[in-house]
Design a protein around this motif. Sequence first.
Motif, PDB file in Angstrom:
ATOM      1  N   SER A   1     -11.681 -32.988  79.864  1.00  0.00           N
ATOM      2  CA  SER A   1     -11.172 -32.567  78.565  1.00  0.00           C
ATOM      3  C   SER A   1     -10.085 -33.548  78.108  1.00  0.00           C
ATOM      4  O   SER A   1      -9.019 -33.630  78.717  1.00  0.00           O
ATOM      5  CB  SER A   1     -10.617 -31.145  78.671  1.00  0.00           C
TER       6      SER A   1
ATOM      7  N   TYR B   1      -8.659 -26.481  88.998  1.00  0.00           N
ATOM      8  CA  TYR B   1      -8.065 -25.481  88.110  1.00  0.00           C
ATOM      9  C   TYR B   1      -6.781 -24.855  88.648  1.00  0.00           C
ATOM     10  O   TYR B   1      -6.329 -23.844  88.130  1.00  0.00           O
ATOM     11  CB  TYR B   1      -9.098 -24.390  87.792  1.00  0.00           C
TER      12      TYR B   1
ATOM     13  N   ALA C   1      -3.687 -25.200  85.523  1.00  0.00           N
ATOM     14  CA  ALA C   1      -3.814 -24.526  84.227  1.00  0.00           C
ATOM     15  C   ALA C   1      -4.647 -23.261  84.306  1.00  0.00           C
ATOM     16  O   ALA C   1      -4.572 -22.421  83.420  1.00  0.00           O
ATOM     17  CB  ALA C   1      -4.427 -25.473  83.193  1.00  0.00           C
TER      18      ALA C   1
ATOM     19  N   ARG D   1      -8.297 -21.203  84.253  1.00  0.00           N
ATOM     20  CA  ARG D   1      -9.383 -21.210  83.265  1.00  0.00           C
ATOM     21  C   ARG D   1      -9.916 -19.797  83.134  1.00  0.00           C
ATOM     22  O   ARG D   1      -9.752 -18.971  84.045  1.00  0.00           O
ATOM     23  CB  ARG D   1     -10.502 -22.163  83.670  1.00  0.00           C
TER      24      ARG D   1
ATOM     25  N   TYR E   1      -0.498 -25.900  77.541  1.00  0.00           N
ATOM     26  CA  TYR E   1      -1.903 -26.282  77.515  1.00  0.00           C
ATOM     27  C   TYR E   1      -2.751 -25.072  77.114  1.00  0.00           C
ATOM     28  O   TYR E   1      -2.594 -23.985  77.692  1.00  0.00           O
ATOM     29  CB  TYR E   1      -2.316 -26.820  78.882  1.00  0.00           C
TER      30      TYR E   1
ATOM     31  N   GLU F   1      -5.646 -23.992  77.700  1.00  0.00           N
ATOM     32  CA  GLU F   1      -6.408 -23.310  78.744  1.00  0.00           C
ATOM     33  C   GLU F   1      -5.534 -22.325  79.533  1.00  0.00           C
ATOM     34  O   GLU F   1      -6.030 -21.335  80.064  1.00  0.00           O
ATOM     35  CB  GLU F   1      -7.076 -24.315  79.684  1.00  0.00           C
ATOM     36  N   SER F   2      -4.237 -22.575  79.582  1.00  0.00           N
ATOM     37  CA  SER F   2      -3.341 -21.615  80.237  1.00  0.00           C
ATOM     38  C   SER F   2      -3.283 -20.313  79.438  1.00  0.00           C
ATOM     39  O   SER F   2      -3.319 -19.223  80.021  1.00  0.00           O
ATOM     40  CB  SER F   2      -1.937 -22.203  80.395  1.00  0.00           C
TER      41      SER F   2
ATOM     42  N   GLN G   1      -5.670 -19.293  77.454  1.00  0.00           N
ATOM     43  CA  GLN G   1      -7.001 -18.710  77.599  1.00  0.00           C
ATOM     44  C   GLN G   1      -7.147 -17.996  78.944  1.00  0.00           C
ATOM     45  O   GLN G   1      -7.772 -16.938  79.026  1.00  0.00           O
ATOM     46  CB  GLN G   1      -8.068 -19.789  77.434  1.00  0.00           C
ATOM     47  N   THR G   2      -6.560 -18.582  79.979  1.00  0.00           N
ATOM     48  CA  THR G   2      -6.578 -17.957  81.305  1.00  0.00           C
ATOM     49  C   THR G   2      -5.861 -16.619  81.261  1.00  0.00           C
ATOM     50  O   THR G   2      -6.381 -15.600  81.739  1.00  0.00           O
ATOM     51  CB  THR G   2      -5.908 -18.882  82.345  1.00  0.00           C
TER      52      THR G   2
ATOM     53  N   ASP H   1      -7.870 -14.035  79.239  1.00  0.00           N
ATOM     54  CA  ASP H   1      -9.044 -13.609  79.980  1.00  0.00           C
ATOM     55  C   ASP H   1      -8.684 -12.616  81.080  1.00  0.00           C
ATOM     56  O   ASP H   1      -9.316 -11.573  81.225  1.00  0.00           O
ATOM     57  CB  ASP H   1      -9.766 -14.831  80.586  1.00  0.00           C
TER      58      ASP H   1
END
Length: 188
Positions: free
Chosen positions: A71, A108, A111, A113, A172, A174-175, A177-178, A181
């Motif tokens: 990415s 991973y 950050a 995922r 970031y 993705e952090s 998003q993690t 989630d």
Amino acid sequence: MEREDALKIVREQLTDHRYQHTLGVMETAIALAKQYGADEKKAELAAIFHDYAKFRPKDEMRNIIESQKFSQDLLHYNSELWHAPTGAYLVEKEAGLMDKEILDAIRYHTAGRPNMTLLEKIIYLADYIEPGRHFPGVDEVRDLAKQNLDTALIQAVKNTILFLMKKNQPVYPESFQTYNDLVKRQED
């Protein structure tokens, strides 16, 4: 790969302090794997290799990120994140470790995922709570890890995001998003 062989390979890449951290992450990952039913050998190896690229030159990490089509937005965030994906790449190329589950746990561990596997969660959390870590909030996460892996992980990710925000550093995506989630899954 046996523990002693892996530690010998990693030892050459790390400072004394980071090697001690790695040993703490290894012991913590093994304990979490036992507690939550993950493969202990995979947890051990992922923990040993999780910081393999930590002290590689930034230019080398940047080149790997660009050439491997990771990415690209990663390059616009703190370079502390770079050692995870480049580490997974280098562990495969230099140490010959081919297990995708282990490599993803390395990839991973900074950050996170969405849809993290059990092993990925264990390595992320073991890196955060290993006994050598001393910072506000770590003891709470250690206590939570004894009760529920996901609850502990949510708190660890939240603490990290808040820490970065307090320092006016970009987070970031993705952090986030993690975190989202994990929270959504816990609500379900």
